[in-house]
Design a protein around this motif. Sequence first.
Motif, PDB file in Angstrom:
ATOM      1  N   LEU A 130      17.415  -9.042  -0.033  1.00 18.60           N
ATOM      2  CA  LEU A 130      16.164  -8.811  -0.739  1.00 18.60           C
ATOM      3  C   LEU A 130      16.312  -7.504  -1.505  1.00 18.60           C
ATOM      4  O   LEU A 130      16.589  -6.461  -0.907  1.00 18.60           O
ATOM      5  N   THR A 131      16.147  -7.536  -2.809  1.00 21.42           N
ATOM      6  CA  THR A 131      16.367  -6.340  -3.638  1.00 21.42           C
ATOM      7  C   THR A 131      15.155  -5.963  -4.476  1.00 21.42           C
ATOM      8  O   THR A 131      15.205  -5.010  -5.251  1.00 21.42           O
ATOM      9  N   GLN A 132      14.058  -6.704  -4.331  1.00 16.52           N
ATOM     10  CA  GLN A 132      12.830  -6.352  -5.040  1.00 16.52           C
ATOM     11  C   GLN A 132      11.660  -7.044  -4.363  1.00 16.52           C
ATOM     12  O   GLN A 132      11.838  -7.982  -3.586  1.00 16.52           O
ATOM     13  N   TYR A 133      10.464  -6.570  -4.623  1.00 17.00           N
ATOM     14  CA  TYR A 133       9.290  -7.262  -4.138  1.00 17.00           C
ATOM     15  C   TYR A 133       8.221  -7.236  -5.228  1.00 17.00           C
ATOM     16  O   TYR A 133       8.244  -6.394  -6.139  1.00 17.00           O
ATOM     17  N   THR A 134       7.322  -8.179  -5.139  1.00 19.37           N
ATOM     18  CA  THR A 134       6.233  -8.311  -6.102  1.00 19.37           C
ATOM     19  C   THR A 134       4.922  -8.055  -5.381  1.00 19.37           C
ATOM     20  O   THR A 134       4.598  -8.742  -4.406  1.00 19.37           O
ATOM     21  N   ASN A 135       4.159  -7.040  -5.845  1.00 23.12           N
ATOM     22  CA  ASN A 135       2.897  -6.760  -5.162  1.00 23.12           C
ATOM     23  C   ASN A 135       1.812  -7.716  -5.631  1.00 23.12           C
ATOM     24  O   ASN A 135       2.043  -8.593  -6.468  1.00 23.12           O
ATOM     25  N   ARG A 136       0.624  -7.543  -5.107  1.00 25.89           N
ATOM     26  CA  ARG A 136      -0.439  -8.512  -5.377  1.00 25.89           C
ATOM     27  C   ARG A 136      -0.932  -8.455  -6.821  1.00 25.89           C
ATOM     28  O   ARG A 136      -1.643  -9.354  -7.271  1.00 25.89           O
ATOM     29  N   GLY A 154       1.248  -8.388  -9.230  1.00 30.86           N
ATOM     30  CA  GLY A 154       2.321  -8.986 -10.003  1.00 30.86           C
ATOM     31  C   GLY A 154       3.382  -8.009 -10.469  1.00 30.86           C
ATOM     32  O   GLY A 154       4.271  -8.380 -11.238  1.00 30.86           O
ATOM     33  N   VAL A 155       3.318  -6.767 -10.019  1.00 31.91           N
ATOM     34  CA  VAL A 155       4.287  -5.754 -10.423  1.00 31.91           C
ATOM     35  C   VAL A 155       5.542  -5.888  -9.561  1.00 31.91           C
ATOM     36  O   VAL A 155       5.468  -5.898  -8.331  1.00 31.91           O
ATOM     37  N   VAL A 156       6.695  -6.005 -10.211  1.00 34.12           N
ATOM     38  CA  VAL A 156       7.968  -6.136  -9.518  1.00 34.12           C
ATOM     39  C   VAL A 156       8.586  -4.757  -9.334  1.00 34.12           C
ATOM     40  O   VAL A 156       8.732  -3.993 -10.293  1.00 34.12           O
ATOM     41  N   THR A 157       8.938  -4.438  -8.095  1.00 31.63           N
ATOM     42  CA  THR A 157       9.516  -3.133  -7.779  1.00 31.63           C
ATOM     43  C   THR A 157      10.903  -3.309  -7.167  1.00 31.63           C
ATOM     44  O   THR A 157      11.035  -3.982  -6.143  1.00 31.63           O
ATOM     45  N   PRO A 158      11.930  -2.739  -7.792  1.00 34.20           N
ATOM     46  CA  PRO A 158      13.274  -2.787  -7.176  1.00 34.20           C
ATOM     47  C   PRO A 158      13.306  -1.944  -5.902  1.00 34.20           C
ATOM     48  O   PRO A 158      12.663  -0.891  -5.823  1.00 34.20           O
ATOM     49  N   ILE A 159      14.062  -2.393  -4.925  1.00 31.58           N
ATOM     50  CA  ILE A 159      14.260  -1.640  -3.684  1.00 31.58           C
ATOM     51  C   ILE A 159      15.729  -1.718  -3.298  1.00 31.58           C
ATOM     52  O   ILE A 159      16.484  -2.524  -3.836  1.00 31.58           O
ATOM     53  N   ARG A 160      16.158  -0.849  -2.385  1.00 32.47           N
ATOM     54  CA  ARG A 160      17.526  -0.950  -1.899  1.00 32.47           C
ATOM     55  C   ARG A 160      17.680  -2.274  -1.153  1.00 32.47           C
ATOM     56  O   ARG A 160      16.715  -2.850  -0.663  1.00 32.47           O
ATOM     57  N   PRO A 161      18.857  -2.821  -1.059  1.00 30.86           N
ATOM     58  CA  PRO A 161      19.023  -4.137  -0.431  1.00 30.86           C
ATOM     59  C   PRO A 161      18.627  -4.146   1.055  1.00 30.86           C
ATOM     60  O   PRO A 161      18.954  -3.223   1.809  1.00 30.86           O
ATOM     61  N   TYR A 162      17.926  -5.188   1.428  1.00 28.93           N
ATOM     62  CA  TYR A 162      17.615  -5.502   2.815  1.00 28.93           C
ATOM     63  C   TYR A 162      18.108  -6.929   3.078  1.00 28.93           C
ATOM     64  O   TYR A 162      18.317  -7.704   2.151  1.00 28.93           O
ATOM     65  N   ILE A 163      18.256  -7.270   4.342  1.00 25.16           N
ATOM     66  CA  ILE A 163      18.737  -8.610   4.695  1.00 25.16           C
ATOM     67  C   ILE A 163      17.546  -9.553   4.832  1.00 25.16           C
ATOM     68  O   ILE A 163      16.606  -9.276   5.577  1.00 25.16           O
TER      69      ILE A 163
END
Length: 492
Positions: free
Chosen positions: A332-338, A340-349
């Motif tokens: 998982l390298t990004q998440y989308t908040n409610r 709709g904004v996509v935020t990159p993050i460091r990799p997680y499994i």
Amino acid sequence: MRTYLKLVPRAAALLVALSASSCKDFLEEDPKNFVAVTNFYKNGDDATAAVNAIYAYLNSTSTGSTAGVYHSSFWVAAGLASDELLNQQIFAPDLDQLSTFTHGPQNAALLEIWAMHYKAITIANIAIERIPGITMDQALKERLLGEARFLRGMLYFDMVRMFGSIPLLTKEVEPLTPTVATPDEIYAQIIADLKGAENLPVSYPSGAGRGRATQGAAKAMLAKVYLTRQDWTNAGLKSKEVIDSNNYALWADFADVFKLSSRNGKEAVFSVGFGDQGGAISFWEVGQFQVRLLPTELSAEGVENAQGWQVPTMSLYNSFDFNDRRREVTFLTQYTNRSGVVTPIRPYIQKYWDRAAEPTGNGSANDYPLMRYSEVLLNYAEANNELNQSALAHQYINMVRKRARFDGTTDRAAVPDYQNLTQEQMRAAILKERAMEFVGEGHRWFDLARTKTLETLVPLAKPGVVPSAKHYLFPIPQRERDLNPNLPQNGY
């Protein structure tokens, strides 16, 4: 009222007879800590229950008071004490020590691994000793004994690789301070147990045997034992028996491997089941992998309860080809908040999270994949490489590579087949392929220890962390040495 044995987490004195004074007293204890010794082992149902108790100790408990063998510490240690994982769990010095190779005999995670393995081994010993005396269906008796021997062999395989010379307990009642067996003696018992399990059923009726040991699991585990012992001929022979059985196959798309619908499917050689009984038993700490999102950043995908305690090293993440299907499925390298904004993050499994089946992400009912068919293929490739059978080594590693470039619809222009590798290049290729194929599956420390590459590969992923020769074994917990003066220490 029955009399029970409480299984204490100590190799030196694993059996202490207790008399439960009331039903209430018994129910307040974790029922997994008890095995009845009177009015028990009378019929086939009792024999089945005795073997089921071994399986029960492989997973987590419903109360959370006692972790199972494969609940968390085992695979966390195998990942942290390698180039695979980093620890982000706060207030967890034992895990920090494993990640930085500063662990010693007082490490609580290693004590838990030791204790839980010997608890399960003790239950297996009781079953193996008691079941032969039961009047019951002979075929069922032989099957249950085969399952118990498989599980005992598998548990000792973990322990001898991690700790070296340890007590070899094979009887229901052992001396309070048992002597220590050499690795050769322990491996001889492991091989005998796994050979004794080779006549297990090929499969079980649908819904009746998910997670039970099979003939294929016994042969595949035996092949891995031979591989660890550098008995390349027997490792190849046993791996090929599994392959030629035609009972297993790769899912065409790597993403399908970890779907809940794939549990006990064609790629599962042996898995440990979690998450059943209406959710009363939690998954094997999938939350330790997934990213924790702050309340102000609640994801539209609903992973707010996940933790992200153990994370992949950037070296591992960067080792994947950009279009390797395993990369996007595993991390998982990004998440989308409610909003709709996509935020990159460091990799997680994230690979154990089946989003379609479990959209909230608050845990998982998935299994712990102790042995997958892709490992059988890579084991066969490794054995053949060491036997100078280059064509076979290339053929079987490339089966795993081929799957890695399929995106569910088409083959991508990525992850090309290996061609014309030397023996040494193939060794490195197999080790790298295992790293990418089995992220977070509890293999990495064992792979680096087996190939004697801890000192060379760990510093590349963790600058400043330099393992030494002593780290090819873990320290024997000091608590156990205080109880049993026969226990040695592994250079710590």
